[in-house]
Motif scaffolding. Structure first.
Motif, mmCIF file in Angstrom:
data_model
loop_
_atom_site.group_PDB
_atom_site.id
_atom_site.type_symbol
_atom_site.label_atom_id
_atom_site.label_comp_id
_atom_site.label_asym_id
_atom_site.label_seq_id
_atom_site.Cartn_x
_atom_site.Cartn_y
_atom_site.Cartn_z
ATOM 1 N N HIS A 127 0.831 -1.205 0.000
ATOM 2 C CA HIS A 127 0.000 0.000 0.000
ATOM 3 C C HIS A 127 0.863 1.251 0.000
ATOM 4 C CE1 HIS A 127 -3.186 2.786 0.824
ATOM 5 N NE2 HIS A 127 -2.791 3.028 2.070
ATOM 6 N N TYR A 128 1.871 1.294 0.862
ATOM 7 C CA TYR A 128 2.711 2.493 0.961
ATOM 8 C C TYR A 128 3.666 2.624 -0.210
ATOM 9 C CZ TYR A 128 5.759 6.071 2.968
ATOM 10 O OH TYR A 128 6.469 7.222 3.180
ATOM 11 N N LEU A 129 4.210 1.519 -0.679
ATOM 12 C CA LEU A 129 5.250 1.567 -1.702
ATOM 13 C C LEU A 129 4.700 1.653 -3.124
ATOM 14 C CD1 LEU A 129 7.686 -1.156 -0.301
ATOM 15 C CD2 LEU A 129 7.857 1.326 -0.029
ATOM 16 N N ARG A 130 3.547 1.032 -3.376
ATOM 17 C CA ARG A 130 3.115 0.870 -4.768
ATOM 18 C C ARG A 130 1.644 1.192 -5.021
ATOM 19 N NH1 ARG A 130 6.330 -3.380 -3.324
ATOM 20 N NH2 ARG A 130 8.257 -3.676 -4.530
ATOM 21 N N ASN A 131 0.922 1.649 -4.014
ATOM 22 C CA ASN A 131 -0.525 1.790 -4.186
ATOM 23 C C ASN A 131 -1.048 3.042 -3.500
ATOM 24 O OD1 ASN A 131 -2.721 0.661 -5.481
ATOM 25 N ND2 ASN A 131 -3.330 -0.606 -3.749
ATOM 26 N N PHE A 132 -0.294 4.123 -3.609
ATOM 27 C CA PHE A 132 -0.647 5.339 -2.884
ATOM 28 C C PHE A 132 -1.522 6.268 -3.721
ATOM 29 C CE2 PHE A 132 3.772 5.380 -4.444
ATOM 30 C CZ PHE A 132 3.715 6.377 -5.411
ATOM 31 N N VAL A 133 -2.212 7.158 -3.028
ATOM 32 C CA VAL A 133 -3.030 8.199 -3.661
ATOM 33 C C VAL A 133 -2.106 9.314 -4.171
ATOM 34 C CG1 VAL A 133 -4.814 9.937 -3.225
ATOM 35 C CG2 VAL A 133 -5.030 7.623 -2.256
ATOM 36 N N TYR A 134 -2.482 9.938 -5.273
ATOM 37 C CA TYR A 134 -1.615 10.935 -5.918
ATOM 38 C C TYR A 134 -2.479 12.002 -6.597
ATOM 39 C CZ TYR A 134 -3.131 8.593 -10.139
ATOM 40 O OH TYR A 134 -3.923 8.076 -11.138
ATOM 41 N N PRO A 135 -1.957 13.198 -6.854
ATOM 42 C CA PRO A 135 -2.722 14.208 -7.598
ATOM 43 C C PRO A 135 -2.679 13.933 -9.101
ATOM 44 C CG PRO A 135 -0.624 15.108 -6.875
ATOM 45 C CD PRO A 135 -0.703 13.728 -6.302
ATOM 46 N N GLU A 136 -3.810 14.066 -9.741
ATOM 47 C CA GLU A 136 -3.845 13.956 -11.193
ATOM 48 C C GLU A 136 -3.181 15.166 -11.846
ATOM 49 O OE1 GLU A 136 -7.968 13.433 -12.112
ATOM 50 O OE2 GLU A 136 -8.027 11.377 -11.286
ATOM 51 N N ALA A 137 -2.858 15.056 -13.131
ATOM 52 C CA ALA A 137 -2.150 16.127 -13.832
ATOM 53 C C ALA A 137 -2.924 17.441 -13.760
ATOM 54 C CB ALA A 137 -1.904 15.724 -15.285
ATOM 55 N N GLU A 138 -4.246 17.371 -13.883
ATOM 56 C CA GLU A 138 -5.047 18.600 -13.844
ATOM 57 C C GLU A 138 -5.038 19.229 -12.453
ATOM 58 O OE1 GLU A 138 -6.013 15.705 -15.020
ATOM 59 O OE2 GLU A 138 -6.109 16.094 -17.185
ATOM 60 N N ALA A 139 -4.905 18.410 -11.417
ATOM 61 C CA ALA A 139 -4.783 18.953 -10.060
ATOM 62 C C ALA A 139 -3.464 19.707 -9.913
ATOM 63 C CB ALA A 139 -4.881 17.831 -9.037
ATOM 64 N N ALA A 140 -2.395 19.190 -10.511
ATOM 65 C CA ALA A 140 -1.112 19.900 -10.486
ATOM 66 C C ALA A 140 -1.207 21.230 -11.226
ATOM 67 C CB ALA A 140 -0.027 19.023 -11.090
ATOM 68 N N GLU A 141 -1.933 21.250 -12.319
ATOM 69 C CA GLU A 141 -2.130 22.508 -13.049
ATOM 70 C C GLU A 141 -2.881 23.520 -12.188
ATOM 71 O OE1 GLU A 141 -4.128 21.216 -16.553
ATOM 72 O OE2 GLU A 141 -2.364 20.155 -17.347
ATOM 73 N N TYR A 142 -3.840 23.047 -11.410
ATOM 74 C CA TYR A 142 -4.562 23.931 -10.487
ATOM 75 C C TYR A 142 -3.605 24.522 -9.460
ATOM 76 C CZ TYR A 142 -7.825 25.343 -6.801
ATOM 77 O OH TYR A 142 -8.509 26.060 -5.842
ATOM 78 N N MET A 143 -2.663 23.717 -8.953
ATOM 79 C CA MET A 143 -1.677 24.234 -7.999
ATOM 80 C C MET A 143 -0.870 25.380 -8.602
ATOM 81 S SD MET A 143 -0.142 20.664 -6.457
ATOM 82 C CE MET A 143 -1.173 19.227 -6.275
ATOM 83 N N VAL A 144 -0.497 25.244 -9.855
ATOM 84 C CA VAL A 144 0.244 26.312 -10.531
ATOM 85 C C VAL A 144 -0.614 27.561 -10.635
ATOM 86 C CG1 VAL A 144 1.325 27.013 -12.699
ATOM 87 C CG2 VAL A 144 1.715 24.703 -11.815
ATOM 88 N N GLU A 145 -1.864 27.385 -10.998
ATOM 89 C CA GLU A 145 -2.777 28.531 -11.125
ATOM 90 C C GLU A 145 -2.953 29.245 -9.787
ATOM 91 O OE1 GLU A 145 -6.370 26.919 -12.673
ATOM 92 O OE2 GLU A 145 -5.382 26.117 -14.469
ATOM 93 N N GLN A 146 -2.905 28.505 -8.681
ATOM 94 C CA GLN A 146 -3.058 29.104 -7.353
ATOM 95 C C GLN A 146 -1.750 29.694 -6.831
ATOM 96 O OE1 GLN A 146 -6.257 29.427 -6.212
ATOM 97 N NE2 GLN A 146 -6.566 28.535 -8.240
ATOM 98 N N ASP A 147 -0.659 29.489 -7.564
ATOM 99 C CA ASP A 147 0.641 30.080 -7.219
ATOM 100 C C ASP A 147 1.130 29.639 -5.847
ATOM 101 O OD1 ASP A 147 2.891 31.634 -7.750
ATOM 102 O OD2 ASP A 147 2.011 33.459 -6.910
#
Length: 221
Positions: A127-147
């Motif tokens: 679970h920790y090594l290979r099956n974790f939750v992650y942000p999708e690419a569009e979520a990363a783009e939102y982070m950039v937009e929020q500066d």
């Protein structure tokens, strides 16, 4: 005054590292109290294990982007938001819409640290090594937009488990924008979602791509 909460892993030789290529920490006695009248230890330690910070040069050229020793004090002592995604199924992605909902609720602002609680605790488990939750690419783009100034997560990687290097969309979206990344956050069960004061102190290895950090948070208000 509220107490600071430590979100840093304790590093040991059996600390979990991202498979398949990242090495375990190694500790070797350089001197011992019995033989030398003092204790000293040699470390063999990858910059990207434990609770650590990625400088932009983790994926980008040192000629054009910052190294870990160039992170400023103002970036180390700051504010941020913890968002709770611990309810997500293992291996699933956090969408832009899911992130925006919590970010707006907790008033995510320019210059903030954004910390994902995905319900992870450091362990040598699938679970920790290979099956974790992650942000999708569009979520990363939102982070950039929020500066934001930094994205932190309790998984061993900010990107999808098992992603090929070319598919590290979060790294390739954030780092060129000089947004730092912290991976391997720990002890998030001790906090609730909301706004926090943040201290994150990387080691200033000269001209390097990252380092272990001490990550502390304190509830605001």
């Amino acid at each position: 005054m509220s107490e600071w909460i430590d979100l840093t892993q304790t590093l040991a030789e059996d600390s979990p590292t991202l498979p398949p290529l990242h090495p375990k920490p190694e500790f070797e006695a350089y001197a011992t109290l019995d033989e030398d009248d003092y204790n000293s230890t040699l470390l063999h330690l990858e910059t990207h294990c434990g609770t650590h910070m990625d400088a932009p040069t983790h994926f980008l050229s040192k000629d054009e982007h910052r190294t870990i020793d160039e992170i400023t004090v103002d970036e180390m002592v700051t504010e941020g938001v913890i968002c709770d995604f611990s309810h997500k199924d293992p291996g699933s992605g956090v969408s832009r819409e899911e992130l925006a909902d919590q970010a707006e609720r907790y008033d995510l602002s320019a210059g903030d640290y954004l910390i994902f609680d995905c319900g992870m605790a450091p362990a040598d488990t699938d679970h920790y090594l290979r099956n974790f939750v992650y942000p999708e690419a569009e979520a990363a783009e939102y982070m950039v937009e929020q500066d934001i100034a930094c994205f932190a997560i309790d998984a061993l990687s900010a990107d999808r488990p098992g992603a090929e290097l070319a598919e590290h969309h979060v790294h390739y979206t954030l780092l060129p924008e000089d947004i730092l990344i912290i991976e391997g956050v720990a002890n998030l069960q001790a906090v609730s979602p909301g706004r926090y004061d943040v201290i994150a102190t990387p080691i200033p290895y000269e001209n390097r791509d990252g380092s272990q950090i001490r990550l502390l948070v304190r509830p605001q208000g």
